[in-house]
Design a protein around this motif. Sequence first.
Motif, mmCIF file in Angstrom:
data_model
loop_
_atom_site.group_PDB
_atom_site.id
_atom_site.type_symbol
_atom_site.label_atom_id
_atom_site.label_comp_id
_atom_site.label_asym_id
_atom_site.label_seq_id
_atom_site.Cartn_x
_atom_site.Cartn_y
_atom_site.Cartn_z
ATOM 1 N N LEU A 22 0.827 -1.205 0.000
ATOM 2 C CA LEU A 22 0.000 0.000 0.000
ATOM 3 C C LEU A 22 0.859 1.252 0.000
ATOM 4 O O LEU A 22 1.745 1.395 0.843
ATOM 5 C CB LEU A 22 -0.921 0.009 1.218
ATOM 6 N N PRO A 23 0.627 2.169 -0.934
ATOM 7 C CA PRO A 23 1.404 3.414 -0.974
ATOM 8 C C PRO A 23 0.929 4.410 0.066
ATOM 9 O O PRO A 23 -0.172 4.325 0.580
ATOM 10 C CB PRO A 23 1.127 3.936 -2.382
ATOM 11 N N GLU A 24 1.760 5.364 0.378
ATOM 12 C CA GLU A 24 1.411 6.446 1.287
ATOM 13 C C GLU A 24 1.900 7.758 0.701
ATOM 14 O O GLU A 24 2.810 7.783 -0.124
ATOM 15 C CB GLU A 24 2.050 6.232 2.661
ATOM 16 N N HIS A 25 1.295 8.861 1.136
ATOM 17 C CA HIS A 25 1.755 10.174 0.713
ATOM 18 C C HIS A 25 3.061 10.519 1.426
ATOM 19 O O HIS A 25 3.373 9.998 2.495
ATOM 20 C CB HIS A 25 0.708 11.240 1.041
ATOM 21 N N GLY A 26 3.836 11.416 0.834
ATOM 22 C CA GLY A 26 5.039 11.902 1.493
ATOM 23 C C GLY A 26 6.297 11.458 0.787
ATOM 24 O O GLY A 26 6.272 10.878 -0.295
ATOM 25 N N ASN A 27 7.438 11.736 1.390
ATOM 26 C CA ASN A 27 8.720 11.361 0.817
ATOM 27 C C ASN A 27 9.073 9.939 1.232
ATOM 28 O O ASN A 27 9.094 9.608 2.413
ATOM 29 C CB ASN A 27 9.819 12.323 1.301
ATOM 30 N N THR A 86 4.950 -1.767 -6.752
ATOM 31 C CA THR A 86 3.585 -2.227 -6.512
ATOM 32 C C THR A 86 2.736 -1.839 -7.706
ATOM 33 O O THR A 86 3.035 -0.863 -8.402
ATOM 34 C CB THR A 86 3.001 -1.603 -5.241
ATOM 35 N N CYS A 87 1.668 -2.583 -7.931
ATOM 36 C CA CYS A 87 0.734 -2.217 -8.982
ATOM 37 C C CYS A 87 -0.327 -1.244 -8.492
ATOM 38 O O CYS A 87 -1.103 -0.707 -9.270
ATOM 39 C CB CYS A 87 0.080 -3.464 -9.565
ATOM 40 N N ARG A 88 -0.364 -0.983 -7.194
ATOM 41 C CA ARG A 88 -1.223 0.069 -6.647
ATOM 42 C C ARG A 88 -0.411 1.370 -6.652
ATOM 43 O O ARG A 88 0.155 1.764 -5.636
ATOM 44 C CB ARG A 88 -1.650 -0.274 -5.226
ATOM 45 N N LEU A 89 -0.335 2.022 -7.788
ATOM 46 C CA LEU A 89 0.482 3.221 -7.894
ATOM 47 C C LEU A 89 -0.002 4.276 -6.903
ATOM 48 O O LEU A 89 -1.202 4.496 -6.753
ATOM 49 C CB LEU A 89 0.417 3.793 -9.317
ATOM 50 N N VAL A 141 -1.550 4.261 -17.969
ATOM 51 C CA VAL A 141 -1.960 5.123 -16.867
ATOM 52 C C VAL A 141 -0.765 5.944 -16.424
ATOM 53 O O VAL A 141 0.348 5.417 -16.304
ATOM 54 C CB VAL A 141 -2.481 4.292 -15.676
ATOM 55 N N ASP A 142 -0.984 7.226 -16.203
ATOM 56 C CA ASP A 142 0.066 8.110 -15.691
ATOM 57 C C ASP A 142 -0.523 8.948 -14.565
ATOM 58 O O ASP A 142 -1.394 9.786 -14.799
ATOM 59 C CB ASP A 142 0.606 9.010 -16.803
ATOM 60 N N THR A 143 -0.045 8.733 -13.348
ATOM 61 C CA THR A 143 -0.626 9.419 -12.187
ATOM 62 C C THR A 143 -0.204 10.874 -12.089
ATOM 63 O O THR A 143 -0.723 11.614 -11.255
ATOM 64 C CB THR A 143 -0.239 8.705 -10.884
ATOM 65 N N ARG A 144 0.731 11.300 -12.929
ATOM 66 C CA ARG A 144 1.150 12.701 -12.903
ATOM 67 C C ARG A 144 0.669 13.448 -14.149
ATOM 68 O O ARG A 144 1.201 14.504 -14.495
ATOM 69 C CB ARG A 144 2.671 12.808 -12.754
ATOM 70 N N THR A 145 -0.353 12.909 -14.795
ATOM 71 C CA THR A 145 -1.011 13.608 -15.890
ATOM 72 C C THR A 145 -2.415 13.981 -15.442
ATOM 73 O O THR A 145 -3.159 13.137 -14.933
ATOM 74 C CB THR A 145 -1.076 12.725 -17.146
ATOM 75 N N ALA A 146 -2.753 15.243 -15.606
ATOM 76 C CA ALA A 146 -4.039 15.736 -15.117
ATOM 77 C C ALA A 146 -5.172 15.359 -16.054
ATOM 78 O O ALA A 146 -4.968 15.060 -17.239
ATOM 79 C CB ALA A 146 -3.974 17.259 -14.965
ATOM 80 N N GLY A 147 -6.396 15.383 -15.519
ATOM 81 C CA GLY A 147 -7.575 15.171 -16.331
ATOM 82 C C GLY A 147 -7.635 16.154 -17.486
ATOM 83 O O GLY A 147 -7.233 17.298 -17.353
#
Length: 401
Positions: free
Chosen positions: A11-16, A22-25, A314-320
Amino acid sequence: MSANDTGNYTLPEHGNYTWTPTCRLPSPSDFMYSMGFVSSPGCVASTGTLRAFMLFVDFPDAMVPEGENAQAVYDTMAPKAAEWYAQASYGTLNLNVTADTSAYYRMPKAVASYDWLGSTFRQDAYARDALDAFTASGARLPADVDVVYVVPTGRASPWMSRSQTLFDPITTRDGQKVKKTVTFGAADGDLSAMTMVHETGHTFCLPDYYSFDSYAGLYVGGFSVMAQTLATAPDYFSWDKYRLGWLRDEAVDCVLDAGSTTHVLTPLAVAGPAGSKKAVVVAASETQALVAEVRVAAGVDEALCAPGVVLTTVDTRTAGGSGPIRVVDATPGSGGCVGLFDDLMDGALALTLEGSKSLAWAPVSSYDVPGWGVRVTLVGVADQEYTIRIDRQESARTNSY
């Protein structure tokens, strides 16, 4: 291989931190509508019962005409939207929409003064006016409401020409907090079940998949209601269903290492037997993944013209609006399914033309995804089970996030 070895359970978490593959980006904290896991606390829960309320408004200069019936509008939108979500979520989401259809509550300002498409439009002010108009009459929202849908009279068209979802919460004059407010446009196309499905997707914090700068189907073609309310194949992508909790880890195969792996997938549109797999996720880094899923003409995708294995990035750093999820076209230049003029709609991996409504569709069974070092091959199809092979040249990168 144990469950903890699949990569799905890290499981990922926010922060540094240093990303553990993991496949749960993870969700970058600087994106309002990120494609990663661990969503904003302001998002509405996407499993269980979503309690929503619909109210109706008119304006001093756009009063509801005789014959316009709030109950008829509700009946056009809410039951079909609820049915769509029950089907698409495999029964894990119950969209429960109650309504006050007794009246159209009068807004305090003329419809044109809200400057709906202009530079001075404030959706929060409009939503607050609607809630004030409703509660000032002595009416009250249900105590446990998560989402409020504000529906204007059709007389407000063309001034109110698009539907929108307010990201920030609203507090009514009697102190009740509403997580998400959807303000519908007044045109007939906005007062539809599929518009309601699209906007409800935003309450879960799903972004827009259409292009803000080009034509709507640039990135995903006729897939996904989050791109087009009239999408040919409106079902959510498997990545969406995974993030929303409609697919569990057990239904998703995770590929983190180089080499060759084989996977058996069943169509995304139907729940399938217990233990069936719905997606393969190939994680490239903490921000990017390639996803394989099977789309067929069934369920909410009944109009799909070219069934097969659909690949998305999928790119989590690309905006809608800029393509956070994109359909990979395995048959570029084909011209798409006949009559749709959309090159992406026949871009799936397939073995034969069986079941296809398209005369121009020339399927391919294997494709090297440009820039990914990944080849996906459809090995066989039997009894709605699609066997694919993933050949990967390199492992996921462990970068610092």
